[in-house]
Design a protein around this motif. Structure first.
Motif, PDB file in Angstrom:
ATOM      1  N   GLU A 193       0.827  -1.207   0.000  1.00 15.97           N
ATOM      2  CA  GLU A 193       0.000   0.000   0.000  1.00 15.97           C
ATOM      3  C   GLU A 193       0.860   1.255   0.000  1.00 15.97           C
ATOM      4  OE1 GLU A 193      -2.485  -0.537   3.401  1.00 15.97           O
ATOM      5  OE2 GLU A 193      -3.842  -1.935   2.389  1.00 15.97           O
ATOM      6  N   GLN A 194       1.923   1.255   0.791  1.00 20.88           N
ATOM      7  CA  GLN A 194       2.816   2.416   0.851  1.00 20.88           C
ATOM      8  C   GLN A 194       3.507   2.646  -0.489  1.00 20.88           C
ATOM      9  OE1 GLN A 194       5.435   1.655   4.160  1.00 20.88           O
ATOM     10  NE2 GLN A 194       3.727   1.504   5.606  1.00 20.88           N
ATOM     11  N   ALA A 195       3.912   1.560  -1.153  1.00 19.09           N
ATOM     12  CA  ALA A 195       4.592   1.680  -2.444  1.00 19.09           C
ATOM     13  C   ALA A 195       3.642   2.241  -3.503  1.00 19.09           C
ATOM     14  CB  ALA A 195       5.130   0.321  -2.884  1.00 19.09           C
ATOM     15  N   LEU A 196       2.403   1.795  -3.489  1.00 19.50           N
ATOM     16  CA  LEU A 196       1.427   2.296  -4.463  1.00 19.50           C
ATOM     17  C   LEU A 196       1.075   3.754  -4.197  1.00 19.50           C
ATOM     18  CD1 LEU A 196      -0.045   0.753  -6.828  1.00 19.50           C
ATOM     19  CD2 LEU A 196       1.240  -0.687  -5.264  1.00 19.50           C
ATOM     20  N   ALA A 197       1.003   4.132  -2.920  1.00 17.04           N
ATOM     21  CA  ALA A 197       0.733   5.530  -2.575  1.00 17.04           C
ATOM     22  C   ALA A 197       1.877   6.418  -3.056  1.00 17.04           C
ATOM     23  CB  ALA A 197       0.538   5.670  -1.071  1.00 17.04           C
ATOM     24  N   ALA A 198       3.103   5.939  -2.909  1.00 15.56           N
ATOM     25  CA  ALA A 198       4.264   6.702  -3.371  1.00 15.56           C
ATOM     26  C   ALA A 198       4.238   6.862  -4.889  1.00 15.56           C
ATOM     27  CB  ALA A 198       5.550   6.012  -2.927  1.00 15.56           C
ATOM     28  N   GLU A 199       3.806   5.821  -5.608  1.00 19.28           N
ATOM     29  CA  GLU A 199       3.725   5.908  -7.065  1.00 19.28           C
ATOM     30  C   GLU A 199       2.656   6.912  -7.480  1.00 19.28           C
ATOM     31  OE1 GLU A 199       4.700   4.765 -11.085  1.00 19.28           O
ATOM     32  OE2 GLU A 199       5.715   4.875  -9.139  1.00 19.28           O
ATOM     33  N   ASP A 220      -7.013   5.880   3.477  1.00 20.99           N
ATOM     34  CA  ASP A 220      -5.995   6.888   3.210  1.00 20.99           C
ATOM     35  C   ASP A 220      -4.630   6.360   3.627  1.00 20.99           C
ATOM     36  OD1 ASP A 220      -7.730   8.779   2.171  1.00 20.99           O
ATOM     37  OD2 ASP A 220      -8.233   9.562   4.155  1.00 20.99           O
ATOM     38  N   GLU A 221      -3.641   6.610   2.781  1.00 21.37           N
ATOM     39  CA  GLU A 221      -2.270   6.191   3.049  1.00 21.37           C
ATOM     40  C   GLU A 221      -1.379   7.409   2.884  1.00 21.37           C
ATOM     41  OE1 GLU A 221       0.958   4.587   4.138  1.00 21.37           O
ATOM     42  OE2 GLU A 221      -0.767   3.227   4.085  1.00 21.37           O
ATOM     43  N   GLY A 222      -1.098   8.075   4.014  1.00 23.59           N
ATOM     44  CA  GLY A 222      -0.233   9.249   3.981  1.00 23.59           C
ATOM     45  C   GLY A 222      -0.772  10.370   3.121  1.00 23.59           C
ATOM     46  N   GLY A 223      -2.095  10.605   3.182  1.00 27.75           N
ATOM     47  CA  GLY A 223      -2.686  11.677   2.401  1.00 27.75           C
ATOM     48  C   GLY A 223      -3.102  11.274   1.001  1.00 27.75           C
TER      49      GLY A 223
END
Length: 270
Positions: A193-199, A220-223
Motif C-alpha cells: 500500500e505504501q509503495a502504491l501511494a508513493a507511485e 488513506d495512506e499518507g494523504g
C-alpha cells in the motif's frame, strides 16, 4: 457498504465507473459465474479491468475454460458494444497482453496504466500493482509457488465451508485466517500500500486504484486515497464510483444477489 437488495422492479444499478480486478479466468478458483451474475445487475459508463482478468499462468499448466468464462468475456464485449468505455490494464497473470499496449480490440483499450478523473476533479492512478511486488519482480519461481499454495488454500476453504453450510454455520475464510495470523503477510500488505501511494504521488495524483493482492479496501495512506478492487476468486468484490463521486466496495458473495459487508480478504503475493 453494499447494503441493498436487487429486485425485479429495479433490475440494474448504474454507476459512473466500475473497477474489476483479479478474476483469474482459466484458473480453477475463478468465480466467473458470480461476476457474470453481478454484471447482469450492474453497469457503468466506464469499466476498468485492473489486471489478472485472464490467468495465463494457470492456462499454461492446465487448460481450463468452462462456458461461464467464455460467457463472461462475451458479456464484457457486449457492454463495450453498447457504449461502455472499457479499459484493460494487464497484470502479471495476463502479462501476455502487455505486448498490446495502445491497441483497441472489440471496443476494449489495452493500456499500461491510466489516470481516472473523479467527479470532483481528483486524479487517481489506475494500475494493477504487481510491479511493486518484490516477490513477483525478483523471485518469479517463488511467486508461482505461492500461487499454487493459494489455490490449495482456496480448495480447502471450499471444502470446509461445504460442511459449515450443512450445519448452518456462517461462512469462514481459511486463507483469510491463515494470512491474518502471519505477521509477514500483514507487513507485506502495508508495504504494498505504501509503495502504491508513493507511485501515485510520483504521478501527481490524489489517489491510486489497484488490484493484485486480493485485499479489497478503501483507505488513506499518507494523504493519498488508496483503493483496492479485491478479487473474484474468494471475496468477489468490485469498486464502484457513484454519480455523486463517492467510491464504494461491493461484495457479491452469494447467489441471492445480496451484497454483504467487505471482508478482510486474504492477500495473494502472486
Amino acid at each position: 457498504m453494499g447494503s441493498y437488495d436487487v429486485s425485479d422492479e429495479s433490475p440494474e444499478r448504474r454507476f459512473r465507473t466500475l473497477f474489476i480486478s483479479d478474476v483469474h479466468l482459466g484458473a480453477r478458483g475463478s468465480q466467473a459465474d458470480l461476476l457474470l451474475d453481478f454484471l447482469r445487475y450492474h453497469d457503468a459508463d466506464t469499466i476498468y479491468l485492473v489486471g489478472d482478468i485472464v490467468d495465463g499462468w494457470a492456462l499454461k499448466s492446465s487448460w481450463l475454460w468452462p462456458q461461464s468464462h467464455n460467457d463472461l468475456v462475451q458479456k464484457l464485449l457486449r457492454k463495450a458494444r453498447k457504449g461502455a468505455k472499457v479499459i484493460y490494464i494487464p497484470g502479471n497473470h495476463d502479462e501476455f497482453l502487455r505486448n498490446y499496449y495502445g491497441t483497441h480490440f472489440g471496443g476494449i483499450d489495452v493500456v499500461e496504466n491510466t489516470v481516472h478523473t473523479g467527479v470532483d476533479g481528483k486524479r487517481y492512478l489506475v494500475i494493477h500493482g504487481d510491479i511493486f511486488d518484490l516477490v513477483v519482480q525478483n523471485a518469479r519461481w517463488l511467486a508461482h509457488l505461492g500461487d499454487k499454495a493459494y489455490d490449495f488454500a482456496i480448495q480447502m476453504n471450499r471444502l470446509v465451508n461445504f460442511f459449515r453450510r450443512l450445519f448452518k454455520v456462517p461462512y469462514w475464510s481459511l486463507s483469510q485466517w491463515a494470512k491474518q495470523k502471519v505477521k509477514n503477510a500483514v507487513n507485506y500488505i502495508g508495504a504494498f500500500e505504501q509503495a502504491l501511494a508513493a507511485e501515485a504521488r510520483r504521478h501527481d495524483a490524489d489517489g491510486v486504484i489497484c488490484g493484485h493482492i486480493h485485499y479489497a479496501v478503501i483507505r488513506d495512506e499518507g494523504g493519498i486515497r488508496y483503493m483496492n478492487c479485491g478479487d473474484w476468486v474468494e471475496s468477489c468484490t468490485a469498486l464502484v464510483e457513484h454519480d455523486d463521486g463517492h467510491f464504494e466496495i461491493i461484495t457479491w458473495a452469494d447467489h441471492l444477489q445480496k451484497p454483504a459487508a467487505v471482508p478482510q480478504v486474504a492477500a495473494r503475493a502472486a
